[in-house]
Design a protein around this motif. Structure first.
Motif, PDB file in Angstrom:
ATOM      1  N   VAL A  26       1.272  -1.290   0.425  1.00  0.00           N
ATOM      2  CA  VAL A  26      -0.284   0.224  -0.330  1.00  0.00           C
ATOM      3  C   VAL A  26       0.846   1.394   0.383  1.00  0.00           C
ATOM      4  O   VAL A  26       0.455   2.147  -0.914  1.00  0.00           O
ATOM      5  N   ALA A  27       2.003   1.430   0.822  1.00  0.00           N
ATOM      6  CA  ALA A  27       3.309   2.417   1.332  1.00  0.00           C
ATOM      7  C   ALA A  27       3.922   2.997   0.085  1.00  0.00           C
ATOM      8  O   ALA A  27       4.152   4.142   0.011  1.00  0.00           O
ATOM      9  N   THR A  28       3.759   1.664  -1.309  1.00  0.00           N
ATOM     10  CA  THR A  28       4.830   2.455  -2.207  1.00  0.00           C
ATOM     11  C   THR A  28       3.843   2.780  -3.091  1.00  0.00           C
ATOM     12  O   THR A  28       4.303   2.584  -4.474  1.00  0.00           O
ATOM     13  N   GLY A  29       2.493   2.635  -3.225  1.00  0.00           N
ATOM     14  CA  GLY A  29       1.546   3.242  -4.492  1.00  0.00           C
ATOM     15  C   GLY A  29       1.285   4.074  -5.832  1.00  0.00           C
ATOM     16  O   GLY A  29       1.912   5.270  -3.933  1.00  0.00           O
ATOM     17  N   ASN A  30       0.987   4.435  -5.731  1.00  0.00           N
ATOM     18  CA  ASN A  30       0.976   5.912  -6.594  1.00  0.00           C
ATOM     19  C   ASN A  30      -0.349   6.896  -5.302  1.00  0.00           C
ATOM     20  O   ASN A  30      -0.439   7.869  -5.879  1.00  0.00           O
ATOM     21  N   TRP A  31      -1.454   5.827  -5.567  1.00  0.00           N
ATOM     22  CA  TRP A  31      -2.799   6.911  -4.889  1.00  0.00           C
ATOM     23  C   TRP A  31      -2.652   6.013  -3.270  1.00  0.00           C
ATOM     24  O   TRP A  31      -3.486   5.712  -2.726  1.00  0.00           O
ATOM     25  N   SER A  32      -1.591   6.020  -2.926  1.00  0.00           N
ATOM     26  CA  SER A  32      -1.547   5.853  -1.277  1.00  0.00           C
ATOM     27  C   SER A  32      -1.953   6.650  -0.506  1.00  0.00           C
ATOM     28  O   SER A  32      -1.908   6.530   1.191  1.00  0.00           O
TER      29      SER A  32
END
Length: 315
Positions: A26-32
């Motif tokens: 989750v933390a490395t996503g673009n919509w995090s």
């Protein structure tokens, strides 16, 4: 150190070892949103969100190089200390490092994008770490592994320069992220989090030397030479040392006046390479070259951060 202290720290890990991802997916996503700022506070700059409210989340994990964890047995064993040997498949390392567990509860928080380049966030969480560093597997198994003691008989226990630290604290943080440089093709973001830390519980055991011998006949330990240092804010007298920590001690520290205070910080930077940035610009209503900030314009990005700078001074 009595057996109850170390066993307690191991038991604390049992309910958590079924989830060990640490939000990485989750933390490395673009919509995090705010989830990414704990890895790098610069991530909230140029956010895809205008407004984010966090309600509640829990995360935990176990890291070690001593052996593997049998998850099915961990669930069955629960908090039964006699079944700890079924949970851990021990290796043959003489010394090991272990983080068992790392646990975190994120409380309600908020993030606001001031504009396309600046963002602010307010966060709160409770964290705990139980860490063994360069710890002797001989000592560890002598305390938690009954089958090891029964099979080994009398044996020497030695160790140098090892430590065990159990720390639980809460923190309130204010994070600011901004785009520091942007010429279209290259973008650099920076971020800073300042945190107020409140200590809840702390135990530390540091050894420079330990030379002892275990006798299986009467389950006793004969210490010949030792250089140990012990510190704690919850084990403050001989009675608590012999009986261990009870739940009322921790609850009093958590809900009562905090036992320690400190200041912490996170700092980070993100670089994005955007060779095709012009593809994400459009014209509308007579205005030209409007940037579509909802799109991810980079071909690749690099992130660097230093987190958890600071300390807690306990009373």
């Amino acid at each position: 150190m009595r057996k109850s202290l170390l066993v307690l720290s191991i038991l604390l890990s049992i309910p958590f070892i079924t989830t060990a991802q640490r939000y990485f997916g989750v933390a490395t996503g673009n919509w995090s949103g705010t989830a990414s700022m704990y890895l790098n506070p610069a991530n909230i700059a140029d956010s895809r969100y205008k407004f984010v409210i966090d309600v509640f989340s829990v995360n935990a994990g176990v890291d070690n190089n001593l052996g593997s964890v049998n998850f099915s047995n961990a669930i069955k064993s629960g908090s039964d200390s006699n079944n700890l040997t079924k949970v851990f498949n021990f290796g043959n390392k003489s010394n090991f490092n272990m983080l068992a567990p790392y646990a975190e509860i994120r409380l309600p928080g908020i993030m606001v994008s001031i504009n396309s380049k600046n963002s602010l966030a307010l966060s709160a969480r409770v964290r705990g770490m139980d860490q063994f560093n360069n710890f002797s597997s001989n000592i560890f198994r002598s305390i938690v592994d009954e089958s090891y003691k029964n099979a080994t008989g009398d044996y020497a226990i030695t160790g140098q320069h090892f430590n065990w630290t159990l720390n639980t604290w809460s923190e309130i943080g204010l994070t600011y992220g901004a785009v520091l440089f942007d010429n279209g093709k290259h973008q650099i973001k920076g971020g800073l989090s300042l945190k107020y830390l409140s200590g809840i519980a702390y135990i530390s055991l540091v050894s420079k030397n330990l030379d002892a011998h275990y006798y299986s006949a009467n389950d006793s330990l004969n210490v010949k030479t030792t250089d140990l240092a012990f510190a704690s804010n919850v084990i403050t007298n001989e009675d608590k040392l012999s009986k261990g920590i009870n739940s009322s001690d921790l609850l009093n520290n958590f809900f009562g006046s905090k036992c320690g205070h400190g200041i912490g910080a996170d700092i980070g930077f993100v670089y994005e390479y955007r060779p095709d940035y012009e593809r994400y610009r459009y014209d509308m209503d007579g205005e030209k070259n409007i940037t579509d900030y909802s799109k991810n314009m980079y071909k690749f990005r690099l992130s660097v951060a230093v987190t958890d700078i600071g300390a807690i001074n306990y009373n």
